[in-house]
Design a protein around this motif. Sequence first.
Motif, PDB file in Angstrom:
ATOM      1  N   GLY A  83     -43.646 -46.571  18.974  1.00 59.96           N
ATOM      2  CA  GLY A  83     -43.195 -47.772  19.671  1.00 59.96           C
ATOM      3  C   GLY A  83     -42.583 -48.769  18.708  1.00 59.96           C
ATOM      4  O   GLY A  83     -41.525 -49.352  18.976  1.00 59.96           O
ATOM      5  N   ILE A  86     -39.097 -47.229  17.318  1.00 64.63           N
ATOM      6  CA  ILE A  86     -38.007 -47.265  18.303  1.00 64.63           C
ATOM      7  C   ILE A  86     -37.545 -48.692  18.541  1.00 64.63           C
ATOM      8  O   ILE A  86     -36.349 -48.958  18.711  1.00 64.63           O
ATOM      9  N   CYS A  87     -38.474 -49.637  18.528  1.00 66.00           N
ATOM     10  CA  CYS A  87     -38.105 -51.042  18.723  1.00 66.00           C
ATOM     11  C   CYS A  87     -37.253 -51.543  17.567  1.00 66.00           C
ATOM     12  O   CYS A  87     -36.241 -52.228  17.771  1.00 66.00           O
ATOM     13  N   PHE A 127     -44.891 -54.900  20.256  1.00 66.30           N
ATOM     14  CA  PHE A 127     -44.639 -53.788  21.166  1.00 66.30           C
ATOM     15  C   PHE A 127     -45.391 -52.543  20.737  1.00 66.30           C
ATOM     16  O   PHE A 127     -46.010 -51.848  21.560  1.00 66.30           O
ATOM     17  N   CYS A 131     -48.306 -50.645  22.853  1.00 70.13           N
ATOM     18  CA  CYS A 131     -48.137 -49.224  23.181  1.00 70.13           C
ATOM     19  C   CYS A 131     -49.360 -48.424  22.736  1.00 70.13           C
ATOM     20  O   CYS A 131     -49.849 -47.550  23.467  1.00 70.13           O
ATOM     21  N   TRP A 142     -49.447 -46.908  29.256  1.00 68.08           N
ATOM     22  CA  TRP A 142     -48.350 -46.702  28.309  1.00 68.08           C
ATOM     23  C   TRP A 142     -47.033 -46.510  29.038  1.00 68.08           C
ATOM     24  O   TRP A 142     -45.998 -47.022  28.604  1.00 68.08           O
ATOM     25  N   TYR A 146     -44.063 -48.960  27.973  1.00 67.25           N
ATOM     26  CA  TYR A 146     -42.870 -48.402  27.336  1.00 67.25           C
ATOM     27  C   TYR A 146     -41.641 -48.588  28.217  1.00 67.25           C
ATOM     28  O   TYR A 146     -40.565 -48.951  27.729  1.00 67.25           O
ATOM     29  N   GLY A 150     -39.636 -52.146  26.694  1.00 68.48           N
ATOM     30  CA  GLY A 150     -39.012 -51.547  25.530  1.00 68.48           C
ATOM     31  C   GLY A 150     -37.622 -52.034  25.177  1.00 68.48           C
ATOM     32  O   GLY A 150     -37.138 -51.765  24.081  1.00 68.48           O
ATOM     33  N   ARG A 182     -35.421 -45.253  30.651  1.00 71.12           N
ATOM     34  CA  ARG A 182     -36.076 -45.137  29.349  1.00 71.12           C
ATOM     35  C   ARG A 182     -37.074 -43.984  29.344  1.00 71.12           C
ATOM     36  O   ARG A 182     -37.168 -43.221  28.371  1.00 71.12           O
ATOM     37  N   TYR A 186     -37.043 -40.550  27.196  1.00 68.64           N
ATOM     38  CA  TYR A 186     -38.191 -40.211  26.350  1.00 68.64           C
ATOM     39  C   TYR A 186     -38.657 -38.781  26.602  1.00 68.64           C
ATOM     40  O   TYR A 186     -38.910 -38.022  25.663  1.00 68.64           O
ATOM     41  N   TYR A 231     -35.837 -40.623  17.523  1.00 72.63           N
ATOM     42  CA  TYR A 231     -36.018 -42.070  17.537  1.00 72.63           C
ATOM     43  C   TYR A 231     -34.675 -42.798  17.517  1.00 72.63           C
ATOM     44  O   TYR A 231     -34.479 -43.795  18.214  1.00 72.63           O
ATOM     45  N   ASP A 238     -31.418 -47.516  24.408  1.00 73.71           N
ATOM     46  CA  ASP A 238     -31.760 -48.910  24.706  1.00 73.71           C
ATOM     47  C   ASP A 238     -30.542 -49.825  24.594  1.00 73.71           C
ATOM     48  O   ASP A 238     -30.321 -50.696  25.447  1.00 73.71           O
TER      49      ASP A 238
END
Length: 274
Positions: A83, A86-87, A127, A131, A142, A146, A150, A182, A186, A231, A238
């Motif tokens: 988490g 990826i953020c 975040f 997560c 989750w 997410y 996200g 999203r 994933y 990732y 996003d």
Amino acid sequence: MSAQPDLPLRPMTLGELLDAAMTLLRARARPLLLTAGVLAVLEQALLMPMRAAAIATPPVYGPAKQHFGAWWVLVAAGFAAEGFIICVLGAIAAAAAGPALLGRPLRDRDVWKRVRPVPTLLAAVAFGAVCGVAAFVGFAGWVFVYGVFGLVSAVIVIDRSGSFGRAARLAMRGGMRGAWTRLAAYVTWFAVRMALGAGWVAVLAWLTGDRPEWLAWTAPAAWAAANTVAYAALACVDGVLLLETRIRTEGLDIAISRARSRGQDEAAVLVYAP
């Protein structure tokens, strides 16, 4: 200067959106994959002692008998780490996505200048922590966290807003279309990660025989390589998704067209004005 992609200035289907994300990743592979690679290696270094404590067997690292509690903590830590990563990468992807939508050239090194590191890191820590906690107490939480929150790093960079609330509102529009997108991305990349991170290692182990000392290093290396690509790709989803959602629900494409016709700065339209 790398080739500048042109993202569609219109609403997209799920397939088109995922394709646009891959276009963005190919164009900005250097900053995205470099950062993703470093973070993915650090993630594996963090998880290796936890895997040893949980007696998790490579390459899949499933639960061992009488060590389920330690394995569950390991899983939660993995969700927290990914988490966070990826953020962070979402901010880099978003920094490239804005100019891509406008068709403006951008050098790879200039992508970093558009990232807002302090609010991004603060948001990524928050975040990632949520997560991890949500995964620990049950995966239903989750899925919600997410999917709904996200987009926050993309919001920070493109909208110039640091609001988790803004990210949630965008994700929940149109019957939670952003959240489901999203999650669909994933799941898609999870399958790819399993194939790249565990599949070929399992086949190689079967061909060469049981070598635990060999698997102890090749499996984490394989997962780091698989996660590097996954990732970065999810981060690009996003960046593209935020812009597409604003086009679909806020008329961002119309605002950009009007700014062009009036000779105004198109980039100023990307900044969210409540």
